[in-house]
Design a protein around this motif. Structure first.
Motif, PDB file in Angstrom:
ATOM      1  N   TRP A 182      -5.602   3.442  -1.672  1.00  0.00           N
ATOM      2  CA  TRP A 182      -5.504   3.189  -0.236  1.00  0.00           C
ATOM      3  C   TRP A 182      -4.975   1.780   0.012  1.00  0.00           C
ATOM      4  O   TRP A 182      -5.439   0.820  -0.583  1.00  0.00           O
ATOM      5  CB  TRP A 182      -6.874   3.356   0.429  1.00  0.00           C
ATOM      6  N   ARG A 183      -3.990   1.674   0.899  1.00  0.00           N
ATOM      7  CA  ARG A 183      -3.377   0.398   1.250  1.00  0.00           C
ATOM      8  C   ARG A 183      -3.305   0.274   2.763  1.00  0.00           C
ATOM      9  O   ARG A 183      -2.948   1.225   3.458  1.00  0.00           O
ATOM     10  CB  ARG A 183      -1.957   0.294   0.689  1.00  0.00           C
ATOM     11  N   GLN A 184      -3.596  -0.924   3.252  1.00  0.00           N
ATOM     12  CA  GLN A 184      -3.548  -1.182   4.691  1.00  0.00           C
ATOM     13  C   GLN A 184      -2.158  -1.662   5.086  1.00  0.00           C
ATOM     14  O   GLN A 184      -1.549  -2.481   4.393  1.00  0.00           O
ATOM     15  CB  GLN A 184      -4.583  -2.233   5.079  1.00  0.00           C
ATOM     16  N   ARG A 185      -1.674  -1.148   6.199  1.00  0.00           N
ATOM     17  CA  ARG A 185      -0.401  -1.615   6.741  1.00  0.00           C
ATOM     18  C   ARG A 185      -0.653  -2.980   7.375  1.00  0.00           C
ATOM     19  O   ARG A 185      -1.590  -3.133   8.166  1.00  0.00           O
ATOM     20  CB  ARG A 185       0.119  -0.612   7.777  1.00  0.00           C
ATOM     21  N   PRO A 186       0.130  -3.980   7.039  1.00  0.00           N
ATOM     22  CA  PRO A 186      -0.126  -5.345   7.525  1.00  0.00           C
ATOM     23  C   PRO A 186      -0.127  -5.483   9.047  1.00  0.00           C
ATOM     24  O   PRO A 186      -0.826  -6.321   9.586  1.00  0.00           O
ATOM     25  CB  PRO A 186       1.008  -6.172   6.916  1.00  0.00           C
ATOM     26  N   SER A 187       0.625  -4.640   9.739  1.00  0.00           N
ATOM     27  CA  SER A 187       0.769  -4.816  11.185  1.00  0.00           C
ATOM     28  C   SER A 187      -0.391  -4.270  12.014  1.00  0.00           C
ATOM     29  O   SER A 187      -0.489  -4.578  13.199  1.00  0.00           O
ATOM     30  CB  SER A 187       2.067  -4.159  11.654  1.00  0.00           C
ATOM     31  N   ASP A 188      -1.265  -3.456  11.426  1.00  0.00           N
ATOM     32  CA  ASP A 188      -2.385  -2.894  12.191  1.00  0.00           C
ATOM     33  C   ASP A 188      -3.495  -2.417  11.256  1.00  0.00           C
ATOM     34  O   ASP A 188      -3.477  -2.689  10.070  1.00  0.00           O
ATOM     35  CB  ASP A 188      -1.906  -1.760  13.107  1.00  0.00           C
ATOM     36  N   ASP A 189      -4.445  -1.688  11.800  1.00  0.00           N
ATOM     37  CA  ASP A 189      -5.591  -1.209  11.016  1.00  0.00           C
ATOM     38  C   ASP A 189      -5.376   0.209  10.492  1.00  0.00           C
ATOM     39  O   ASP A 189      -6.316   0.978  10.385  1.00  0.00           O
ATOM     40  CB  ASP A 189      -6.863  -1.225  11.879  1.00  0.00           C
ATOM     41  N   ARG A 190      -4.172   0.556  10.139  1.00  0.00           N
ATOM     42  CA  ARG A 190      -3.901   1.894   9.633  1.00  0.00           C
ATOM     43  C   ARG A 190      -3.712   1.849   8.115  1.00  0.00           C
ATOM     44  O   ARG A 190      -3.236   0.870   7.570  1.00  0.00           O
ATOM     45  CB  ARG A 190      -2.700   2.505  10.331  1.00  0.00           C
ATOM     46  N   TRP A 191      -4.106   2.962   7.491  1.00  0.00           N
ATOM     47  CA  TRP A 191      -4.135   3.034   6.037  1.00  0.00           C
ATOM     48  C   TRP A 191      -3.335   4.225   5.526  1.00  0.00           C
ATOM     49  O   TRP A 191      -3.209   5.243   6.206  1.00  0.00           O
ATOM     50  CB  TRP A 191      -5.582   3.171   5.577  1.00  0.00           C
ATOM     51  N   ALA A 192      -2.838   4.110   4.299  1.00  0.00           N
ATOM     52  CA  ALA A 192      -2.137   5.193   3.609  1.00  0.00           C
ATOM     53  C   ALA A 192      -2.621   5.245   2.167  1.00  0.00           C
ATOM     54  O   ALA A 192      -3.121   4.258   1.636  1.00  0.00           O
ATOM     55  CB  ALA A 192      -0.630   4.969   3.649  1.00  0.00           C
ATOM     56  N   PHE A 193      -2.459   6.390   1.551  1.00  0.00           N
ATOM     57  CA  PHE A 193      -2.866   6.556   0.159  1.00  0.00           C
ATOM     58  C   PHE A 193      -1.697   7.085  -0.659  1.00  0.00           C
ATOM     59  O   PHE A 193      -0.701   7.561  -0.125  1.00  0.00           O
ATOM     60  CB  PHE A 193      -4.063   7.512   0.047  1.00  0.00           C
ATOM     61  N   SER A 194      -1.846   7.016  -1.958  1.00  0.00           N
ATOM     62  CA  SER A 194      -0.919   7.660  -2.888  1.00  0.00           C
ATOM     63  C   SER A 194      -1.686   8.780  -3.560  1.00  0.00           C
ATOM     64  O   SER A 194      -2.907   8.699  -3.716  1.00  0.00           O
ATOM     65  CB  SER A 194      -0.430   6.676  -3.945  1.00  0.00           C
ATOM     66  N   GLY A 195      -0.977   9.803  -3.975  1.00  0.00           N
ATOM     67  CA  GLY A 195      -1.663  10.910  -4.631  1.00  0.00           C
ATOM     68  C   GLY A 195      -0.699  11.934  -5.169  1.00  0.00           C
ATOM     69  O   GLY A 195       0.520  11.740  -5.160  1.00  0.00           O
ATOM     70  N   GLN A 196      -1.276  13.040  -5.599  1.00  0.00           N
ATOM     71  CA  GLN A 196      -0.513  14.122  -6.205  1.00  0.00           C
ATOM     72  C   GLN A 196      -0.770  15.415  -5.441  1.00  0.00           C
ATOM     73  O   GLN A 196      -1.908  15.891  -5.410  1.00  0.00           O
ATOM     74  CB  GLN A 196      -0.936  14.290  -7.670  1.00  0.00           C
ATOM     75  N   PRO A 197       0.262  15.993  -4.806  1.00  0.00           N
ATOM     76  CA  PRO A 197       0.074  17.304  -4.171  1.00  0.00           C
ATOM     77  C   PRO A 197      -0.287  18.350  -5.229  1.00  0.00           C
ATOM     78  O   PRO A 197       0.302  18.368  -6.316  1.00  0.00           O
ATOM     79  CB  PRO A 197       1.433  17.608  -3.548  1.00  0.00           C
ATOM     80  N   LEU A 198      -1.256  19.186  -4.914  1.00  0.00           N
ATOM     81  CA  LEU A 198      -1.680  20.241  -5.837  1.00  0.00           C
ATOM     82  C   LEU A 198      -1.048  21.560  -5.425  1.00  0.00           C
ATOM     83  O   LEU A 198      -0.942  21.861  -4.238  1.00  0.00           O
ATOM     84  CB  LEU A 198      -3.206  20.374  -5.820  1.00  0.00           C
ATOM     85  N   ASP A 199      -0.632  22.357  -6.412  1.00  0.00           N
ATOM     86  CA  ASP A 199      -0.085  23.675  -6.100  1.00  0.00           C
ATOM     87  C   ASP A 199      -0.740  24.782  -6.923  1.00  0.00           C
ATOM     88  O   ASP A 199      -0.310  25.924  -6.913  1.00  0.00           O
ATOM     89  CB  ASP A 199       1.433  23.708  -6.272  1.00  0.00           C
TER      90      ASP A 199
END
Length: 107
Positions: A57-74
């Protein structure tokens, strides 16, 4: 990240990119709930499940929003439980403003 949301014909990569960020979410909640998977839902039907990489999880510097990295499962147990070949219906709360829900992973 270009755009967001789901549409007929969206590629797996575009859906992953749309699902992984940017969320208004508390790091405390993430830690407390131990979120290990994210499920993309459109129109009350699950569209994909992503295994979230630990500590990604990483925070976007401009606001309080977050994103993650991962692996889509199929395939596999988690994929079958949450998505399957056609998606699964999930309860939809019209009055809910926050699109984030936590479910136990002991399915």
């Amino acid at each position: 990240r270009r755009g967001h949301g789901w549409y007929q014909g969206i590629s797996k990569h575009e859906l992953y990119d749309s699902t992984r960020g940017w969320w208004k979410i508390s790091p405390v909640s993430l830690h407390r709930h131990g979120a290990r998977h994210a499920v993309a839902v459109h129109a009350g039907v699950t569209r994909c499940v992503i295994e979230i990489e630990q500590d990604s999880w990483r925070q976007r510097p401009s606001d309080d929003r977050w994103a993650f990295s991962g692996q889509p499962l199929d395939r596999g147990r988690i994929f079958d439980a949450y998505v399957g070949p056609l998606g699964k219906r999930v309860p939809f709360e019209q009055s809910a403003q926050n699109p984030i829900r936590y479910w136990p992973t002991d399915r």
